[in-house]
Write a protein that holds these residues in place. Structure first.
Motif, short mmCIF file in Angstrom:
data_model
loop_
_atom_site.label_atom_id
_atom_site.label_comp_id
_atom_site.label_asym_id
_atom_site.label_seq_id
_atom_site.Cartn_x
_atom_site.Cartn_y
_atom_site.Cartn_z
N GLY A 1 1.38 2.13 14.56
CA GLY A 1 1.93 3.42 14.11
C GLY A 1 1.17 4.61 14.67
N ASP B 1 3.30 -5.59 3.01
CA ASP B 1 3.64 -4.52 3.96
C ASP B 1 4.11 -5.03 5.31
OD1 ASP B 1 3.06 -1.85 2.75
OD2 ASP B 1 1.09 -2.75 2.40
N ARG C 1 -3.68 -5.78 5.36
CA ARG C 1 -2.62 -5.98 6.33
C ARG C 1 -3.08 -6.69 7.59
NH1 ARG C 1 1.18 -1.30 7.79
NH2 ARG C 1 2.22 -3.17 8.55
N LEU D 1 0.84 -1.20 0.00
CA LEU D 1 0.00 0.00 0.00
C LEU D 1 0.87 1.25 0.00
CD1 LEU D 1 -2.43 -1.07 2.88
CD2 LEU D 1 -2.84 -1.27 0.41
N GLU E 1 5.70 -2.60 13.24
CA GLU E 1 5.18 -1.74 14.30
C GLU E 1 3.66 -1.70 14.34
OE1 GLU E 1 6.35 2.53 15.54
OE2 GLU E 1 5.18 2.74 13.71
N ASP E 2 3.04 -1.86 13.18
CA ASP E 2 1.59 -1.70 13.14
C ASP E 2 0.83 -2.88 13.74
OD1 ASP E 2 1.59 0.85 11.98
OD2 ASP E 2 2.14 -0.05 10.05
N HIS F 1 6.75 3.81 0.26
CA HIS F 1 5.49 3.17 0.67
C HIS F 1 5.05 3.64 2.05
CE1 HIS F 1 5.00 -0.28 -2.44
NE2 HIS F 1 5.13 0.92 -2.99
N ASP F 2 5.26 4.93 2.29
CA ASP F 2 4.75 5.60 3.50
C ASP F 2 5.37 5.08 4.80
OD1 ASP F 2 2.99 7.11 1.92
OD2 ASP F 2 1.37 5.63 2.13
N GLY F 3 6.51 4.43 4.71
CA GLY F 3 7.11 3.86 5.92
C GLY F 3 8.23 4.74 6.46
N PHE G 1 6.61 -3.71 8.03
CA PHE G 1 6.25 -2.62 8.94
C PHE G 1 5.62 -3.20 10.21
CE2 PHE G 1 5.93 -0.57 4.63
CZ PHE G 1 7.06 0.22 4.77
N PHE H 1 -0.69 10.59 8.32
CA PHE H 1 -1.11 9.23 8.00
C PHE H 1 -1.29 8.42 9.29
CE2 PHE H 1 0.71 4.95 6.71
CZ PHE H 1 -0.44 4.51 6.10
N HIS H 2 -0.22 8.35 10.06
CA HIS H 2 -0.26 7.74 11.39
C HIS H 2 0.19 8.81 12.41
CE1 HIS H 2 0.41 3.38 9.86
NE2 HIS H 2 -0.74 3.38 10.50
N ARG I 1 -6.65 4.35 9.85
CA ARG I 1 -6.38 2.96 10.26
C ARG I 1 -6.88 2.63 11.66
NH1 ARG I 1 -2.09 1.13 6.96
NH2 ARG I 1 -2.55 1.93 4.89
N CYS J 1 8.35 2.37 12.02
CA CYS J 1 7.48 1.30 11.48
C CYS J 1 8.18 -0.04 11.37
CB CYS J 1 6.99 1.64 10.08
SG CYS J 1 6.58 3.34 9.81
C1 CIR Z 1 0.83 0.92 4.91
O1 CIR Z 1 0.19 1.64 4.14
O2 CIR Z 1 0.29 0.36 5.85
C2 CIR Z 1 2.31 0.75 4.68
N1 CIR Z 1 2.60 0.91 3.30
C3 CIR Z 1 3.09 1.74 5.50
C4 CIR Z 1 2.95 1.54 6.96
C5 CIR Z 1 3.81 2.46 7.74
N2 CIR Z 1 3.72 2.17 9.13
C6 CIR Z 1 3.83 3.05 10.09
O3 CIR Z 1 3.89 4.26 9.84
N3 CIR Z 1 3.76 2.60 11.33
#
Ligand code: CIR
Length: 253
Positions: free
Chosen positions: A115, A60, A85, A18, A65-66, A242-244, A63, A160-161, A131, A248
């Motif tokens: 996150g 994903d 995810r 993602l 941490e999520d 990818h936004d990480g 990452f 985002f987070h 999320r 993460c």
């Molecule tokens: C996502 O969209 O979930 C992953 N591509 C990126 C997650 C990043 N995680 C975070 O900031 N804790």
């Protein structure tokens, strides 16, 4: 002090993960190299690294941490808010169980991404985001309050987070960007303010005697060094696509 860290190798399928960014397609060779350097940096910080193998079914899943929130006393297995995810927790749960006897779970309809959780000593901050929903944040708060922690819920406006724009670096200091700079919840902290152009570097991690920051942000590096922090700079381009960010990629406990 952190003693342990859990990471998970990225796989070739990472490129199908993602993203909301328009930074281009990740280059897997570079991705693997950046992940290896991340692990080396953690080892330099004095932690034992548990490395989980890549799972190509979950692009994903590097990452980590999520999928969980770990404290010195207990672990919370999250309920990740992105459908694609959500089942990542199936591999994180057994890995976490090796270290913890006391496990809690965020349960549907509650969703929560790690996150969106920031810990600063005995306080947690929980973001409500695309999320993490209100019910997930409520369950989280209930669990940690039962365990003697405080929790403040923060609806996000732009990030985002939660941890996209904030980091706690010990000694009552917060690294803050964007909507958090003037947020009343963080008024009592000494602030390390990150301007818009350096925003990505607000996601940094303090691990024992070091703060790990993304490479390419000399001003952030200077601010931390001036306060006496030893920093390690890491190239993060392929994760950023990818936004990480740095937080993460590991569970630190
Ligand atoms: C996502 O969209 O979930 C992953 N591509 C990126 C997650 C990043 N995680 C975070 O900031 N804790």
């Amino acid at each position: 002090m952190f003693k342990n860290v859990i990471v998970k190798n990225p796989g070739n399928s990472y490129v199908n993960g993602l993203t909301t960014s328009d930074l281009g397609k990740p280059i897997v060779e570079k991705l693997y190299e950046q992940h290896e350097k991340y692990v080396e940096a953690l080892k330099q910080c004095g932690v034992e690294v548990t490395k989980l193998p890549a799972n190509e079914d979950f692009p994903d899943s590097t990452f980590v941490e999520d999928a969980a929130v770990l404290t010195p006393e207990f672990a919370i297995i999250s309920n990740p808010g992105a459908e694609a995810r959500n089942r990542e927790i199936e591999e994180i749960e057994p890995a976490v169980k090796k270290f913890y006897e006391k496990l809690y779970y965020i349960e549907g309809p509650g969703t929560l991404d790690g996150g969106d959780v920031l810990q600063a000593e005995k306080k947690f901050y929980v973001g409500i985001s695309d999320r993490t929903n209100e019910e997930g944040a409520r369950q989280f708060k209930e669990i940690v309050e039962k365990e003697g922690y405080e929790a403040t819920i923060i609806p996000l406006k732009e990030f985002f987070h939660l941890k996209t724009g904030i980091a706690y670096v010990g000694e009552n200091r917060m690294v803050l960007a964007g909507e958090f700079i003037d947020h009343p919840a963080f008024e009592s902290y000494e602030k390390i303010i990150i301007p818009k152009e350096d925003e990505y570097s607000a996601n940094c991690i303090q691990v024992n005697d070091y703060v790990i920051i993304p490479a390419g942000y000399p001003e952030t590096n200077r601010k931390l060094n001036d306060l006496g922090y030893q920093t390690i700079e890491l190239e993060m381009s392929e994760f950023r696509k990818h936004d990480g960010g740095l937080s993460c990629l590991s569970l630190r406990f």
